[in-house]
Scaffold this motif. Structure first.
Motif, PDB file in Angstrom:
ATOM      1  N   THR A 109      86.659  35.135  -4.561  1.00  0.00           N
ATOM      2  CA  THR A 109      86.628  35.057  -2.895  1.00  0.00           C
ATOM      3  C   THR A 109      87.462  33.530  -1.789  1.00  0.00           C
ATOM      4  OG1 THR A 109      84.051  33.374  -3.428  1.00  0.00           O
ATOM      5  CG2 THR A 109      84.630  36.278  -2.613  1.00  0.00           C
ATOM      6  N   GLN A 114      92.122  35.757  -1.045  1.00  0.00           N
ATOM      7  CA  GLN A 114      91.377  36.013   0.254  1.00  0.00           C
ATOM      8  C   GLN A 114      92.201  36.635   1.248  1.00  0.00           C
ATOM      9  OE1 GLN A 114      90.602  32.542   2.808  1.00  0.00           O
ATOM     10  NE2 GLN A 114      92.448  31.999   3.914  1.00  0.00           N
ATOM     11  N   ASN A 118      89.071  42.802  -1.752  1.00  0.00           N
ATOM     12  CA  ASN A 118      88.311  41.959  -1.108  1.00  0.00           C
ATOM     13  C   ASN A 118      87.259  42.494  -2.117  1.00  0.00           C
ATOM     14  OD1 ASN A 118      86.849  42.695   1.153  1.00  0.00           O
ATOM     15  ND2 ASN A 118      87.488  44.995   1.006  1.00  0.00           N
TER      16      ASN A 118
END
Length: 330
Positions: A109, A114, A118
């Motif tokens: 994350t 990023q 996901n």
């Protein structure tokens, strides 16, 4: 711009059935999609990766301990190579059952990924029977895995008594923060829809674990034709592993391998091996042994994991004695 790759972690303590669950998910993969799996084993011989490749997934292995170690560098190298090679529609990550997932989630994350990944729901498999063991409940790795999970799945319920399942339900209901969902399953059956839940990740409150490894890159694996009997070992997180890669012309007695797998010192025995009865997948965890046929492989892989230090020469001799016949290697 390319859309971020849907990504899920599948967590669980040693022997809970993570690889079987991922195999089940791969069988349900939508036609036309490319899936990739980043798999991390405590041992060094790559048995889980060899099994997952049978379902047509792109597989990248990070052997020998916790993929989150060394600031995540081994994981990032493997992950980057896998994404570049497979360009997957979905990515599944199977960390070792002896690892801490908080640093993995932090990496996935973070800024670097990023726009690439996901991260969807984190799934954690639990064997309800093992909740009766204080050494499991008090284990930091187990606690971290459960804390990181959005969805908790009770696996192996077909082997559980009703009171053990009821105990699991009470235990999971007491967790804070509450989990997004809780499911019961058996034999690793998974609903592909669990991967697509739209939930925010719970905060992982456990402190980062720090481990030490001598290097960030695994040692190159010798060509099996040059070294037809390769022996490797690993230790960490209170466990020890011994593993072998063996030339496929070497044929093991299936009976002898099954007898070896039931050694009381093992918490896990795994093998994909050429036996007298054909190629077999052998798996022993928590005293339960399973054997199934499999397609021929480029080599046999055998691995044992124990909570006590093992005599390498003793087990190497025992394995050699289980050879039924050996044809000349290339």
């Amino acid at each position: 711009m390319t859309s971020p790759i849907p990504t899920n972690l599948v967590l669980g303590f040693l022997g809970v059935g993570k690889t079987t669950a991922i195999l089940d998910l791969l069988k349900k993969k939508p036609d036309g999609e490319v899936w990739a799996v980043l798999v991390n084993e405590f041992g060094e011989v790559g048995i889980d990766g060899a099994l997952l490749e049978t379902e047509g997934a792109f597989v990248r292995e990070i052997p020998g301990g916790c993929m989150c170690c060394v600031a995540g560098l081994p994981m990032q190298i493997g992950l980057n190579q896998l994404i570049h090679k497979a360009r997957p529609d979905r990515l599944l990550i199977e960390p070792t059952g002896l690892g801490h997932p908080s640093q993995i989630i932090e990496t996935l994350t973070g800024e670097h990924y990023q726009d690439v990944l996901n991260l969807g729901p984190v799934l954690c498999l639990v064997d309800p029977r093992r909740l009766e063991e204080p050494r499991v409940l008090d284990n930091v790795q187990f606690q971290d895995q459960v804390a990181a999970a959005d969805i908790v799945v009770a696996n192996k319920t077909d082997l559980c008594r009703p009171d053990q399942i009821a105990h699991f339900d009470d235990w999971v209901a007491s967790l804070q923060p509450a989990k997004t969902a809780v499911f019961h399953t058996r034999q690793g059956w998974m609903d592909i829809g669990w991967l697509d839940g739209r939930t925010a990740l719970a905060e992982v409150g456990s402190p980062h674990a720090h481990h030490h490894h001598d290097s960030t890159e695994p040692e190159p694996v010798p060509d099996i034709r040059d070294e037809p009997w390769q022996r490797v070992s690993n230790q960490g997180q209170g466990h020890f592993s011994l593993g072998w890669r063996v030339h496929p012309a070497t044929v093991f007695s299936e009976t002898a391998l099954l007898a070896l797998s039931m050694d009381s010192r093992f918490v896990r025995f795994k093998a994909v091996a050429h036996t007298s009865e054909g190629w077999r997948t052998i798996n022993m965890a928590d005293g339960a042994l399973s054997v199934s046929e499999c397609e021929p492989r480029e080599l046999s892989r055998i691995e044992v994991i124990s909570e006590q230090e093992l005599d390498v020469d003793e087990f190497d001799t025992g394995l050699r004695e289980s050879i039924e016949q050996t044809e000349p290697s290339c």
